[in-house]
Design a protein around this motif. Structure first.
Motif, PDB file in Angstrom:
ATOM      1  N   TYR A  88     -25.830   3.318  22.305  1.00 42.04           N
ATOM      2  CA  TYR A  88     -25.155   4.237  23.139  1.00 42.04           C
ATOM      3  C   TYR A  88     -23.999   4.940  22.249  1.00 42.04           C
ATOM      4  O   TYR A  88     -23.852   6.179  22.396  1.00 42.04           O
ATOM      5  N   GLU A 115     -25.728  11.655  30.490  1.00 44.13           N
ATOM      6  CA  GLU A 115     -26.328  10.797  30.732  1.00 44.13           C
ATOM      7  C   GLU A 115     -25.732   9.559  29.533  1.00 44.13           C
ATOM      8  O   GLU A 115     -25.605   8.312  29.919  1.00 44.13           O
ATOM      9  N   ASP A 119     -24.335   5.354  30.345  1.00 48.31           N
ATOM     10  CA  ASP A 119     -25.135   4.507  29.757  1.00 48.31           C
ATOM     11  C   ASP A 119     -24.237   3.445  28.853  1.00 48.31           C
ATOM     12  O   ASP A 119     -24.190   2.363  28.782  1.00 48.31           O
ATOM     13  N   TYR A 122     -21.671   1.593  31.314  1.00 48.43           N
ATOM     14  CA  TYR A 122     -22.571   0.603  32.117  1.00 48.43           C
ATOM     15  C   TYR A 122     -22.761  -0.440  31.006  1.00 48.43           C
ATOM     16  O   TYR A 122     -22.616  -1.753  31.396  1.00 48.43           O
ATOM     17  N   SER A 123     -23.041  -0.421  29.800  1.00 47.48           N
ATOM     18  CA  SER A 123     -23.345  -1.406  28.842  1.00 47.48           C
ATOM     19  C   SER A 123     -22.067  -2.040  28.434  1.00 47.48           C
ATOM     20  O   SER A 123     -22.213  -3.190  27.739  1.00 47.48           O
ATOM     21  N   LYS A 198     -25.176   9.212  37.722  1.00 44.22           N
ATOM     22  CA  LYS A 198     -24.592   9.569  36.647  1.00 44.22           C
ATOM     23  C   LYS A 198     -23.668  10.870  36.292  1.00 44.22           C
ATOM     24  O   LYS A 198     -22.821  10.913  35.758  1.00 44.22           O
TER      25      LYS A 198
END
Length: 247
Positions: A88, A115, A119, A122-123, A198
């Motif tokens: 990402y 997007e 992501d 979140y990771s 998102k």
């Protein structure tokens, strides 16, 4: 006649009591102001009078951030990291490069960023949680038990004290950290990345980070130019930062 004399005596007594009470309140206020202006550590006997200047505060802040970052990095080496984080991150860097090289329009950049930003964060949520925990432990718990000093403040010989003569509690340091260490912003971002859409997250996190940056800038200018050197974090937390000059 005797009744009138008794009333006069009682009135004079009330006046005297009122004067005594007024003097006592005035003395207490003067003592409180003296405590604020000349803070004295009851344990060490040190007396502090001078506000902390801008550069010692900045240097102590940099030292503290380096310490917290080093500890966080060490912890993240031990904890498992998301396998997708690097993917990402590379994708986000590619989106930015495409915009700089005019390969995509601003609208395309935003759509792709919505997007990938979610992501990416979140990771990285475990790292964000670790950061929040460290901020609380270091800038709230440790500083409170260390009598208003982090390691950076101790090196620079400065200290956080109450602006109104009260004993500092965890709440005072939490209020300070909400402004100057982005504590509340970080907690909200963690909640948003886990639970909201998102596209909403992209704009909400961007707005929240912008507000946090603005608050820090305002605080910096207040510390630089206000006579008492108190920033927003000091006003909210009812604190001020002083030099530890021993008398």
């Amino acid at each position: 006649m005797a009744r009138r004399k008794k009333d006069v005596i009682e009135a004079e007594a009330r006046v005297k009591n009122t004067k005594k009470k007024g003097k006592r309140v005035e003395a207490e206020q003067m003592e409180k102001e003296k405590l604020v202006d000349d803070f004295k550590d009851s344990n060490s006997g040190k007396k502090y009078t001078q506000k902390a200047f801008f550069f010692p505060r900045v240097i102590s802040y940099i030292i503290d951030i380096i310490i917290v970052s080093m500890v966080a990095s060490f912890i993240m080496v031990v904890l498992p990291r998301s396998e997708n984080y690097d993917i990402y991150l590379q994708e986000y860097e590619q989106v930015q490069a495409d915009l700089i090289e005019n390969k995509i329009t601003v609208d395309e950049y935003i759509q792709r960023s919505i997007e990938v930003v979610h992501d990416l964060d979140y990771s990285n949520v475990v790292s964000m949680v670790v950061e929040v925990v460290l901020l609380i432990l270091y800038f709230v718990v440790f500083q409170c038990y260390n009598k208003g000093q982090t390691l950076g403040k101790k090196i620079m010989n400065i200290r956080v004290v109450s602006s109104d003569g009260e004993r500092l509690t965890f709440n005072h340091y939490i209020y300070r950290s909400v402004i100057i260490h982005s504590l509340l912003a970080n907690i909200l971002i963690i909640g948003m990345v886990l639970f909201i859409d998102k596209s909403v997250y992209y704009y909400a996190s961007f707005t929240l980070q912008g507000i946090q940056i603005l608050l820090i800038i305002i605080s910096v200018f207040m510390v630089m130019y206000k006579k008492d050197g108190r920033g927003l974090q000091d006003l909210v937390g009812h604190t001020r930062v002083i030099m530890c000059n021993e008398e």
